[in-house]
Design a protein around this motif. Structure first.
Motif, PDB file in Angstrom:
ATOM      1  N   ARG A  45      50.464  42.057  58.777  1.00  0.00           N
ATOM      2  CA  ARG A  45      50.389  43.502  58.633  1.00  0.00           C
ATOM      3  C   ARG A  45      49.020  43.927  58.092  1.00  0.00           C
ATOM      4  N   ASP A  46      48.553  43.221  57.070  1.00  0.00           N
ATOM      5  CA  ASP A  46      47.224  43.518  56.529  1.00  0.00           C
ATOM      6  C   ASP A  46      46.145  43.274  57.585  1.00  0.00           C
TER       7      ASP A  46
ATOM      8  N   LEU B 249      46.312  43.331  60.863  1.00  0.00           N
ATOM      9  CA  LEU B 249      46.289  44.334  61.934  1.00  0.00           C
ATOM     10  C   LEU B 249      45.850  45.701  61.408  1.00  0.00           C
ATOM     11  N   ALA B 250      46.346  46.055  60.226  1.00  0.00           N
ATOM     12  CA  ALA B 250      46.015  47.381  59.686  1.00  0.00           C
ATOM     13  C   ALA B 250      44.507  47.531  59.475  1.00  0.00           C
ATOM     14  N   ASP B 251      43.857  46.442  59.094  1.00  0.00           N
ATOM     15  CA  ASP B 251      42.429  46.512  58.770  1.00  0.00           C
ATOM     16  C   ASP B 251      41.504  46.461  59.986  1.00  0.00           C
TER      17      ASP B 251
ATOM     18  N   LEU C  52      56.338  45.644  63.288  1.00  0.00           N
ATOM     19  CA  LEU C  52      54.972  45.344  62.850  1.00  0.00           C
ATOM     20  C   LEU C  52      53.946  46.140  63.665  1.00  0.00           C
ATOM     21  N   LEU C  53      54.130  46.162  64.977  1.00  0.00           N
ATOM     22  CA  LEU C  53      53.164  46.857  65.838  1.00  0.00           C
ATOM     23  C   LEU C  53      53.251  48.370  65.619  1.00  0.00           C
TER      24      LEU C  53
ATOM     25  N   ALA D 298      54.174  49.928  62.941  1.00  0.00           N
ATOM     26  CA  ALA D 298      53.657  50.268  61.610  1.00  0.00           C
ATOM     27  C   ALA D 298      52.142  50.237  61.555  1.00  0.00           C
ATOM     28  N   THR D 299      51.524  49.461  62.424  1.00  0.00           N
ATOM     29  CA  THR D 299      50.062  49.325  62.390  1.00  0.00           C
ATOM     30  C   THR D 299      49.394  50.063  63.546  1.00  0.00           C
TER      31      THR D 299
ATOM     32  N   ARG E  85      44.636  50.934  70.419  1.00  0.00           N
ATOM     33  CA  ARG E  85      45.021  49.674  69.786  1.00  0.00           C
ATOM     34  C   ARG E  85      46.109  49.019  70.627  1.00  0.00           C
TER      35      ARG E  85
END
Lengths: 268, 268
Positions: B111-112, B114-116, B189-190, B192-193, B216
């Motif tokens: 998660r971190d 992908l988010a970054d 996961l996808l 959320a990011t 994305r």
């Protein structure tokens, strides 16, 4: 229907072509080849039933293969042998439990093969592809994207080698193929048959994604490392696939897939 | 400069991490991995020099590797051993003559990771890719086409296994990677990011060649045979790659190359 026969003696002369497979992979089989596994056998019987010489299978697999048997020419021998006998015949543990002996097609001249293709056609010309995984992977892509033929130079390995057949998922049994003699001039061959040769080159200004191909296109693929000879490159249209920083190469089978995918849809 | 030291005794404790390589491939190395061959070593030292623990090389290769040595942190040990000693240490004939021990990176949360990533990004999400050739081939394509990250589910094999590293030409050492826990919800996961999941499906009406991707994009790739689970498919945008008659499958590494090539140029 095929002719079923149970084999209990590994030395039975009827199964001689299946004996000591790995050793004979190395010396060749004079016009015959061995294919293994259910997926490959299905492709073989679907695409080239007249070239199936005989089968050797574990009787446990018999029920799952009824559709395959229905596709075989009458009287084709199907030998049934339990796993231990199979292993003793093949000379190693044959966990796939399904073998076929096939007859190689008669050699075809590359010039005749290319000349007889439709006005719109895509072919692959392979130069020095000596790795069975790569040649199998290339044929798999050729079949998936409907390439019309494959031309092999004298340095390519045999696509009818067991592992190449398996990696190709049987595609080497159906894609029309010609092999060039050593020293054959590929650029002359393509010019004489109206094919434009495409060669991948990292420094080419024209990129694949924007390529409008000629009606008859021949994709030239060389081995990783040496690549294509300067003579072949000089007479081809060079095309680039730009890559990210620090990376400058793709596997040759993957490259064939990317190029064939583009050609199939750019052609449409 | 690295610290060179000649090793003549295969039992020298300094080279313990290089001992009995194949046996220890099977049990793991607690945060370390083995890389082999000159090409991989060059990529390793270029992309992640701080993770090189030590090298073991045939002194015959020393001259060709001066650029590699220059890229190593000071005091990195480089053990020199003749071919016979090398073979005795490794436990098999090491014809590549070049080994490295590396330290695995600290695990990163998916998660971190992908988010970054930037607002425009392409990642691969691999589900159940258990074959080292395929995982290596996928990473090679990820590096070639500049994919931003790879996310592995719990069923994927280790990309830092020797053969996967070699097939990837070292790309597994540089492409940012996160591994999911068993049961992690990929679609959540996808979502959320902010990534749109793309799944290949033979029956999808939308075809890859015409796809305009989201800023994305996450390409979901499943193992040949089982493919992606229905839950993952149901929440992804499905895309087809049409194939020729009688053929309905591509190798998963080849597929990754075709999709990444399209995304790289459709994004432009």
């Amino acid at each position: 229907m095929p002719q079923f026969r149970v084999v209990t003696d590994p030395d039975d002369p009827a199964v001689a072509p299946f004996r000591a497979i790995k050793e004979r992979d190395l010396v060749g089989r004079e016009g015959l080849f061995i294919a293994e596994g259910e997926t490959v056998l299905r492709a073989f019987v679907r695409d080239a039933p007249q070239r199936v010489v005989s089968l050797l299978i574990d009787p446990k697999r018999r029920d799952k293969l009824s559709e395959v048997f229905a596709g075989l020419p009458d009287e084709t021998p199907v030998y049934l042998a339990d796993q231990a006998v199979l292993d003793a015949i093949a000379g190693f543990h044959l966990h796939r439990g399904v073998l076929a002996v096939g007859r190689k097609p008669e050699p075809v001249g590359a010039r005749d093969l290319l000349a007889d293709l439709p006005a719109r056609a895509v072919v692959l010309v392979l130069c020095g592809i000596a790795n069975h995984d790569n040649i199998g992977g290339i044929y798999r892509n050729a079949a998936a994207f409907g390439a019309d033929a494959v031309v092999l130079d004298a340095d390519c390995c045999d696509p009818l080698y067991r592992k190449a057949i398996r990696v190709s998922v049987g595609a080497v049994l159906s894609v029309p193929t010609a092999r060039l003699e050593r020293g054959a001039d590929i650029a002359d061959l393509l010019a004489a048959t109206g094919f434009e040769g495409l060669a991948l080159s990292p420094s080419a200004p024209e990129i694949l994604a924007h390529l409008k191909p000629a009606p008859r296109t021949a994709v030239l693929l060389g081995a990783e490392g040496p690549g294509l000879t300067p003579e072949v490159m000089a007479r081809a249209r060079t095309i680039g696939i730009p890559m990210a920083n620090g990376f400058d190469s793709l596997n040759v089978a993957t490259t064939s897939g990317i190029v064939l995918h583009h050609l199939r849809f750019a052609h449409g």
